[in-house]
Design a protein around this motif. Structure first.
Motif, PDB file in Angstrom:
ATOM      1  N   LEU A  61       0.757  -1.287   0.042  1.00 11.94           N
ATOM      2  CA  LEU A  61       0.055   0.038   0.047  1.00 11.94           C
ATOM      3  C   LEU A  61       0.927   1.377   0.165  1.00 11.94           C
ATOM      4  O   LEU A  61       1.788   1.290   0.672  1.00 11.94           O
ATOM      5  CB  LEU A  61      -1.212  -0.070   1.295  1.00 11.94           C
ATOM      6  N   LEU A  62       0.423   2.036  -0.770  1.00 11.57           N
ATOM      7  CA  LEU A  62       1.440   3.269  -1.121  1.00 11.57           C
ATOM      8  C   LEU A  62       0.669   4.715  -0.743  1.00 11.57           C
ATOM      9  O   LEU A  62      -0.244   4.705   0.103  1.00 11.57           O
ATOM     10  CB  LEU A  62       2.155   3.371  -2.501  1.00 11.57           C
ATOM     11  N   ALA A  63       0.992   5.845  -1.649  1.00 13.37           N
ATOM     12  CA  ALA A  63       0.756   6.983  -0.906  1.00 13.37           C
ATOM     13  C   ALA A  63      -0.814   7.394  -0.544  1.00 13.37           C
ATOM     14  O   ALA A  63      -1.024   7.963   0.173  1.00 13.37           O
ATOM     15  CB  ALA A  63       1.172   8.105  -2.081  1.00 13.37           C
ATOM     16  N   ASP A  64      -1.642   6.846  -1.528  1.00 10.79           N
ATOM     17  CA  ASP A  64      -3.241   6.895  -1.332  1.00 10.79           C
ATOM     18  C   ASP A  64      -3.765   5.869  -0.617  1.00 10.79           C
ATOM     19  O   ASP A  64      -4.993   5.496  -1.192  1.00 10.79           O
ATOM     20  CB  ASP A  64      -3.647   7.546  -2.516  1.00 10.79           C
ATOM     21  N   HIS A  65      -3.102   4.975   0.091  1.00  9.56           N
ATOM     22  CA  HIS A  65      -3.757   3.881   0.606  1.00  9.56           C
ATOM     23  C   HIS A  65      -4.874   4.137   1.519  1.00  9.56           C
ATOM     24  O   HIS A  65      -5.283   5.165   2.032  1.00  9.56           O
ATOM     25  CB  HIS A  65      -2.512   3.354   1.596  1.00  9.56           C
ATOM     26  N   GLY A  66      -5.983   2.987   1.690  1.00 10.42           N
ATOM     27  CA  GLY A  66      -6.795   2.987   2.488  1.00 10.42           C
ATOM     28  C   GLY A  66      -6.349   3.132   4.018  1.00 10.42           C
ATOM     29  O   GLY A  66      -5.141   2.726   4.293  1.00 10.42           O
ATOM     30  N   THR A  67      -7.091   3.725   5.018  1.00 10.48           N
ATOM     31  CA  THR A  67      -6.393   4.004   6.112  1.00 10.48           C
ATOM     32  C   THR A  67      -6.688   2.842   7.215  1.00 10.48           C
ATOM     33  O   THR A  67      -5.935   2.683   8.240  1.00 10.48           O
ATOM     34  CB  THR A  67      -6.976   5.142   6.983  1.00 10.48           C
ATOM     35  N   THR A  68      -7.588   2.025   6.986  1.00 10.52           N
ATOM     36  CA  THR A  68      -7.930   0.802   7.735  1.00 10.52           C
ATOM     37  C   THR A  68      -8.328  -0.346   6.870  1.00 10.52           C
ATOM     38  O   THR A  68      -8.711  -0.182   5.919  1.00 10.52           O
ATOM     39  CB  THR A  68      -9.010   0.994   8.772  1.00 10.52           C
ATOM     40  N   GLY A  69      -8.246  -1.468   7.518  1.00 10.82           N
ATOM     41  CA  GLY A  69      -8.641  -2.598   6.469  1.00 10.82           C
ATOM     42  C   GLY A  69      -8.374  -4.000   7.159  1.00 10.82           C
ATOM     43  O   GLY A  69      -7.709  -3.933   8.230  1.00 10.82           O
ATOM     44  N   GLY A  70      -9.076  -5.015   6.513  1.00  9.97           N
ATOM     45  CA  GLY A  70      -9.279  -6.081   7.196  1.00  9.97           C
ATOM     46  C   GLY A  70      -8.319  -7.447   6.848  1.00  9.97           C
ATOM     47  O   GLY A  70      -8.421  -8.306   7.203  1.00  9.97           O
ATOM     48  N   TYR A  71      -7.496  -7.196   5.936  1.00  8.42           N
ATOM     49  CA  TYR A  71      -6.454  -8.173   5.421  1.00  8.42           C
ATOM     50  C   TYR A  71      -5.330  -8.086   6.065  1.00  8.42           C
ATOM     51  O   TYR A  71      -4.823  -6.955   6.440  1.00  8.42           O
ATOM     52  CB  TYR A  71      -6.143  -8.057   3.856  1.00  8.42           C
ATOM     53  N   PRO A  72      -4.797  -9.126   6.649  1.00  2.57           N
ATOM     54  CA  PRO A  72      -3.701  -9.222   7.370  1.00  2.57           C
ATOM     55  C   PRO A  72      -2.307  -8.641   6.540  1.00  2.57           C
ATOM     56  O   PRO A  72      -2.220  -8.861   5.497  1.00  2.57           O
ATOM     57  CB  PRO A  72      -3.580 -10.682   7.750  1.00  2.57           C
ATOM     58  N   LYS A  73      -1.435  -7.867   7.344  1.00  4.64           N
ATOM     59  CA  LYS A  73      -0.461  -7.462   6.916  1.00  4.64           C
ATOM     60  C   LYS A  73       1.062  -8.319   7.246  1.00  4.64           C
ATOM     61  O   LYS A  73       1.141  -8.499   8.504  1.00  4.64           O
ATOM     62  CB  LYS A  73       0.080  -6.108   7.262  1.00  4.64           C
ATOM     63  N   ILE A  74       1.416  -8.834   6.216  1.00  4.49           N
ATOM     64  CA  ILE A  74       2.683 -10.008   6.695  1.00  4.49           C
ATOM     65  C   ILE A  74       3.845  -9.081   7.002  1.00  4.49           C
ATOM     66  O   ILE A  74       4.888  -9.670   7.503  1.00  4.49           O
ATOM     67  CB  ILE A  74       2.894 -10.760   5.363  1.00  4.49           C
ATOM     68  N   ALA A  75       3.944  -7.858   6.415  1.00  2.98           N
ATOM     69  CA  ALA A  75       5.199  -7.056   6.744  1.00  2.98           C
ATOM     70  C   ALA A  75       4.932  -5.756   6.170  1.00  2.98           C
ATOM     71  O   ALA A  75       3.872  -5.289   5.489  1.00  2.98           O
ATOM     72  CB  ALA A  75       6.361  -7.685   5.758  1.00  2.98           C
TER      73      ALA A  75
END
Lengths: 337, 226
Positions: A250-264
């Motif tokens: 996710l980069l400059a205009d990313h969503g601020t919250t979300g339900g997918y797990p972040k691996i790194a």
């Protein structure tokens, strides 16, 4: 106050106005936006001798063409390996040029990079939202996307002939095939094999790449169940993995919250170089510890700031001072295990 | 629930403070309290906080602090005071349920085995809490849709839903701020601007605030828009 007017005769998709970004509104669902490559953006203004950044044109691979309709202004081009032409003159890479009434500047994708900045000696008259001109691509708020036929007004436009000429591109702004990242924060939702694959296999930038994020092709990063985690905050650089195991940075205009797990999460220092990759470019993630990430941030901020300071100096002494760029080679090396 | 369960480093410039793994009123309340406590304490190096449903992201300047120092600084604020929502506010938000502004009201009523009026009354009877923002600017997720009218998301999103739409999905309700696609069910329209346009308070709600809804006529809706 001098005014220059630039007519946009061509603008590809995703050519927008960007300032440094709007901070402090993540809690209200607003990502900072701002430049995809913050180093190229900052270098653009520094090469004009400017102490601060303002509003620049962020040029995508779609390119842009401008015609000076009135007045005159010096423009600084930096970020990516784009190719610029001013009348019969061609500029490869970064540099500072001056436009006078009737002059045409065209910028196209060159040998490398996805984003290039045109920083003016003056201030682009742009719409602001929440105090900043950075374009928020989902809504179009802020300065907005450039359209053919539009005329940009630059107030306090200056000609800086002493600044004209090529600007060197430092090693730390060039593309790389090593992107440093810290594992987590939701690594517990992944199978051990997925974490190993993340840290060791090659990933390739897909066509699904815009200002919100970059989807990658590579080994599937298999989740170990638990797909219905509550929506969590998202940081720029998060490597979010959807249910099918496909990662998106996710980069400059990313969503601020979300339900997918972040691996790194990609280090802030490497997000700019990552953003300069193109569809089809391959790289590997190099995992570092959080402590190493902080050490890297401190060392590289110091090196980058001293390089930008040198770039702001009058050109006579420039080449000598830019040798400091070489200091950047000695940064903390990551844990490759 | 009054203490964080974990502190997870994120890259070199953020710390995720985890309160719980499952959503609950108590988890939300603790997130809000911790958000306020960290903000009020003006901890060294803290740049920005993003409160969410079960955790809070603290973004910091790595030139001024680091993960371990910040964790110590946050732990020093514990235990949090006993009282909930000390500084949050309550907002009364008007909704118009006139024809043309309620594209999914019939479908929700059918799915719940209720009349349209019963769906409206159930929605108006709820007390909602701002759990977090997300998806788009000013999209405040309001928890508290009564169970009788909880419906799942539509299988596919519908495009170009106008700003001001009041929509529901599961236990959540949302008043939209910009034209967006959505898979939620639109049951009414509000003239309230969650993105206020006021530079001193650009967003109407803060996370943790309470929201109630009341019904207005079409005339009142049109008048409020002008």
């Amino acid at each position: 106050m001098s005014i220059a007017r630039l007519r946009v005769t061509h603008a590809g998709p995703l050519v927008t106005l960007q300032d440094k970004g709007r901070f402090g509104h993540l809690r209200y669902g607003v990502a900072a936006s701002g430049p995809m490559d913050r180093v190229g953006f900052a270098a653009g203004f520094a090469a004009l001798g400017a102490a601060k950044t303002g509003t620049a044109i962020e040029v995508s691979l779609g390119g842009v063409a401008l015609e000076c309709a009135e007045g005159a202004v010096t423009l600084s081009i930096a970020g990516g390996g784009f190719s610029a032409s001013l009348g019969a003159q061609t500029l490869k890479g970064w540099g500072v040029v001056s436009l006078r009434a009737g002059d045409r500047l065209t910028i196209r994708g060159g040998t490398w990079g996805s984003w290039c900045y045109i920083a003016p000696a003056g201030e682009i008259d742009a719409d602001h939202w929440l105090g900043q001109s950075a374009t928020h691509s989902m809504t179009g708020f802020g300065g907005g996307a450039l359209r053919a036929g539009q005329v940009l007004t630059i107030t306090d436009a200056k000609l800086l002939p002493a600044r004209e000429g090529p600007t060197p591109c430092p090693e730390f702004a060039k593309p790389t095939d090593r992107i440093r990242a810290v594992i987590g924060p939701q690594d517990r939702f992944f199978e051990a094999g997925a974490l190993q694959a993340f840290a060791s296999k090659t990933f390739t930038v897909s066509d699904a790449y815009d200002r919100m994020g970059m989807r990658l092709k590579g080994p599937p990063l298999t989740l170990s169940g638990a797909l219905s985690i509550p929506s969590e905050p998202i940081l720029r650089g998060a490597v979010q993995v959807s249910g099918d195991g496909v990662p998106t940075v996710l980069l400059a205009d990313h969503g601020t919250t979300g339900g997918y797990p972040k691996i790194a999460t990609v280090l802030a220092e490497d997000q700019d170089r990552l953003a300069q990759l193109r569809a089809g470019d391959s790289f590997r993630f190099q995992t570092v510890t959080p402590q190493q990430a902080v050490a890297i941030a401190r060392q590289e901020a110091a090196a980058r700031d001293s390089w930008l300071d040198a770039l702001r100096q009058p050109r006579a002494t420039l080449s000598e001072k830019l040798m400091r760029e070489n200091l950047v080679g000695g940064v903390v090396s990551g844990d490759e295990s | 629930m009054r203490e964080p369960q974990g502190f997870t480093p994120v890259a070199g410039h953020a710390l995720l403070v985890e309160i719980a793994s499952e959503m609950s009123e108590a988890a939300s309340a603790t997130v809000v309290q911790l958000d306020q406590a960290i903000t009020d304490a003006r901890l060294t190096g803290v740049l920005e906080l993003t409160p969410a449903l079960v955790n809070l992201l603290v973004i910091f300047d790595p030139l001024q602090t680091d993960h371990a120092t910040l964790e110590t600084d946050i732990r020093a604020l514990l235990p949090l005071p006993e009282k909930d929502y000390a500084t949050t506010r309550t907002h009364a938000v008007p909704i118009c349920f006139d024809d043309g502004l309620t594209p999914d009201l019939t479908a929700v009523a059918d799915a719940c085995g209720l009349s349209e009026e019963a769906v409206i009354n159930a929605h108006l009877s709820g007390t909602y809490r701002v759990g977090m923002y997300g998806f788009a600017p000013g999209y405040a997720y309001l928890a508290g849709v009564p169970e009788a009218i909880q419906v799942p998301r539509k299988p596919a999103p519908v495009r170009d839903i106008p700003a001001g739409s009041v929509m529901i999905a599961g236990p959540q309700c949302l008043v939209t701020t910009v034209k967006m696609p959505t898979g939620w069910s639109i049951i009414g329209r509000s003239p309230t601007q969650v993105m206020t346009g006021d530079p001193d308070r650009p967003f109407l709600f803060d996370v943790g605030d309470t929201v109630t809804f009341h019904r207005i006529t079409r005339d009142a809706y049109e008048k409020a828009l002008t």
